[in-house]
Enzyme design. Structure first.
Site, PDB file in Angstrom:
ATOM      1  N   ASP A  31       0.850  -1.191   0.000  1.00  0.00           N
ATOM      2  CA  ASP A  31       0.000   0.000   0.000  1.00  0.00           C
ATOM      3  C   ASP A  31       0.884   1.238   0.000  1.00  0.00           C
ATOM      4  OD1 ASP A  31      -2.430  -1.435   0.129  1.00  0.00           O
ATOM      5  OD2 ASP A  31      -2.296  -1.584   2.297  1.00  0.00           O
TER       6      ASP A  31
ATOM      7  N   ASP B  50      -7.149  -1.549  -4.527  1.00  0.00           N
ATOM      8  CA  ASP B  50      -8.213  -1.259  -3.559  1.00  0.00           C
ATOM      9  C   ASP B  50      -9.170  -0.200  -4.104  1.00  0.00           C
ATOM     10  OD1 ASP B  50      -6.863  -3.002  -1.829  1.00  0.00           O
ATOM     11  OD2 ASP B  50      -5.767  -1.359  -0.882  1.00  0.00           O
TER      12      ASP B  50
END
Length: 155
Positions: free
Chosen positions: A118, A136
């Protein structure tokens, strides 16, 4: 409406998975592990974070076998979305492709790294939304689009 074709599903899913992996590789090289690069003070940073769990770090301390469970869920979701998009309108194929492409992008991370990379960190002052990535984002946009389509069909 184009019927009997899943080309928009495949194009969308492939594009999302490729762009997701390319951005992850780019930001892994740009940022050192744990590094925070302030882009918009008080609102947006780039970070180098590995998430061993699922969305927002849930189940991050799960046993090692949970990785395989998550990978299986990613594959089942992508396959299910393919079947959902079969012979459907272009918008349905694109929204399903967004979700499937995101699932594939995160599957690739789990397969090669046992966790998901991330790098996007939004916050207001000290209040941070959990870091996330383009997979995401794609999953979220695809699900919102599917909710919209299904809510219109219900009327």
């Amino acid at each position: 409406m184009e019927r009997f074709s899943q080309k928009y599903f495949f194009i969308t899913a492939l594009a999302v998975a490729i762009v997701d992996q390319a951005t992850k590789i780019f930001f892994q090289k740009l940022l050192a592990p744990g590094e925070i690069k302030i882009i918009i003070p008080g609102f947006f940073n780039l970070v180098h974070v590995w998430n061993p769990g699922v969305a927002f770090g849930f189940f991050g301390n799960s046993p090692h076998w949970a990785r395989y469970l998550l990978m299986g869920i990613n594959l089942v979701a992508a396959t299910g979305l393919y079947w959902l998009a079969r012979n459907k309108a272009r918008s349905m194929q694109i929204f399903c492709g967004l979700v499937a492409g995101g699932a594939i992008g995160n599957f690739i991370d789990r397969f090669y790294h046992s966790r998901v990379f991330d790098f996007l960190d939004f916050h207001i002052g000290p209040y941070h939304w959990p870091a996330f990535n383009l997979a995401d984002t794609s999953i979220t946009l695809g699900v919102l689009g599917l909710i919209f389509i299904f809510s219109k069909e219900g009327n």
